[in-house]
Design an enzyme around this catalytic site. Structure first.
Site, short mmCIF file in Angstrom:
data_model
loop_
_atom_site.label_atom_id
_atom_site.label_comp_id
_atom_site.label_asym_id
_atom_site.label_seq_id
_atom_site.Cartn_x
_atom_site.Cartn_y
_atom_site.Cartn_z
N HIS A 30 37.24 33.70 -50.01
CA HIS A 30 37.64 33.11 -48.79
C HIS A 30 37.37 31.85 -48.70
CE1 HIS A 30 33.73 33.29 -49.42
NE2 HIS A 30 32.97 32.64 -48.44
N ASP A 33 40.45 30.14 -48.64
CA ASP A 33 41.95 30.26 -47.46
C ASP A 33 40.64 29.15 -46.14
OD1 ASP A 33 43.05 32.41 -48.46
OD2 ASP A 33 42.11 33.87 -48.20
N HIS A 34 40.16 28.55 -46.92
CA HIS A 34 39.20 27.89 -45.70
C HIS A 34 38.90 26.47 -46.75
CE1 HIS A 34 36.29 26.90 -43.10
NE2 HIS A 34 36.93 27.17 -42.56
N PHE A 35 39.67 25.75 -46.83
CA PHE A 35 41.19 25.83 -46.20
C PHE A 35 42.06 25.13 -47.95
CE2 PHE A 35 37.70 23.86 -43.18
CZ PHE A 35 38.66 24.86 -41.89
N ILE A 46 35.64 25.54 -48.24
CA ILE A 46 33.98 24.95 -47.95
C ILE A 46 33.55 26.22 -47.13
CG2 ILE A 46 33.11 23.51 -45.41
CD1 ILE A 46 35.41 22.21 -45.40
#
Lengths: 175, 128
Positions: A30, A33-35, A46
């Site tokens: 994740h 994807d973040h970010f 983050i």
């Protein structure tokens, strides 16, 4: 381990306080994807603050569940307050401290403090643990819910994942 | 404690629990209709009242549970006389006049006003 956002319980005072930690790893998908990178920005991994709230919910949820031997189905009913002031990056450790404020047959309210432990980097030494937020939660004991709704007999809240967490933390999980 | 002081404390606590503006919390405002409270908020409010005023609230003491689902108390979408009698006994802090005039089950939530909550606290403090 599915949907576990704490890695280890480090302190447990039954019915009062539970402290858990979570190591943030760049291998966690994740964070990619973040970010992700955009034209205007480099990749910016983050730890999502919503998942920090989930980490506190699991910390406090185990504390509330443990208080009655995991007989109750303890579900997060309300995020009363969530205030986080700093981003948590890969390589850091989050430390969640949850304390029970009120406890009744219907549910419980908890107070929570989130600390960030930042290890050394080439350009700076290890930093002392820093409080980065507070998260106060409200839990419902599902079988005593005020609407009178009925749920399955089996305790689907405290699953195998929670048992594994407790056992790897050296806490008996004979529920 | 003066009623106005109780109201001020209840208003602050509702602003915190329901994320509403303080000017929305009038004595006539209904918790579920006007202020958007859900069932879990009743538990939150109950915890906050206990902390603020130092009394204990038993389950179902603040707001009746299960009455509207019991066929003895609700028939054809209306609260029966038996149901009204039970409400009078169980929640004496509510003003039931409006419900007695129109006992539609939808009106049960309307009796739970900020004023009723203040009366509840007043009665609890008197008996403490």
């Amino acid at each position: 381990m599915r949907w576990m956002w704490i890695d280890r319980i480090v302190e447990l005072v039954p019915g009062e306080k539970l402290v858990a930690i979570k190591h943030i790893s760049l291998a966690e998908e994740h964070l990619h994807d973040h970010f992700p990178a955009t034209v205007a920005r480099k990749p910016t991994p983050i730890m999502p603050m919503s998942l920090i709230v989930e980490g506190m919910a699991q910390t406090a949820g185990v504390l509330v569940g443990h208080a009655e031997g995991f007989k109750q189905k303890v579900v997060l009913a309300k995020v009363a307050k969530a205030d986080l002031t700093r981003e948590a990056l890969p390589g850091c450790t989050l430390r969640y401290t949850a304390t029970i404020e009120q406890f009744t047959p219907v549910g419980a309210s908890t107070k929570g403090v989130v600390e960030l432990i930042e290890p050394a980097r080439p350009d700076q030494g290890a930093q002392p643990a820093e409080v980065i937020g507070t998260i106060d939660l409200l839990f419902s004991h599902l079988d005593n819910n005020m609407s009178g709704a009925r749920y399955p007999e089996e305790n689907f809240v405290f699953s195998e994942s929670f048992k594994t967490l407790m056992e790897t933390s050296g806490i008996a999980a004979d529920f | 404690m003066e009623r106005s002081e109780i109201f001020d404390k209840v208003r602050d606590l509702l602003v915190d629990a329901l994320a509403v503006d303080d000017d929305e919390v009038t004595p006539e405002a209904t918790l579920i209709g006007d202020l958007g409270a859900e069932s879990i908020d009743i538990l939150d409010i109950s915890f906050k009242l206990e902390q603020e005023f130092g009394f204990k609230i038993a389950q179902g003491e603040l707001f009746p549970e299960g009455v509207t689902k019991d066929p003895d108390y609700v028939q054809d979408g209306k609260v029966t006389d038996k149901g009204l009698e039970l409400l009078k006994q169980r929640v004496p802090h509510f003003n039931l006049a409006a419900l007695e005039a129109d006992p539609s089950v939808a009106n049960v939530a309307k009796i739970f006003t900020v004023d009723a909550l203040v009366t509840f606290c007043e009665q609890k403090l008197q008996t403490a």
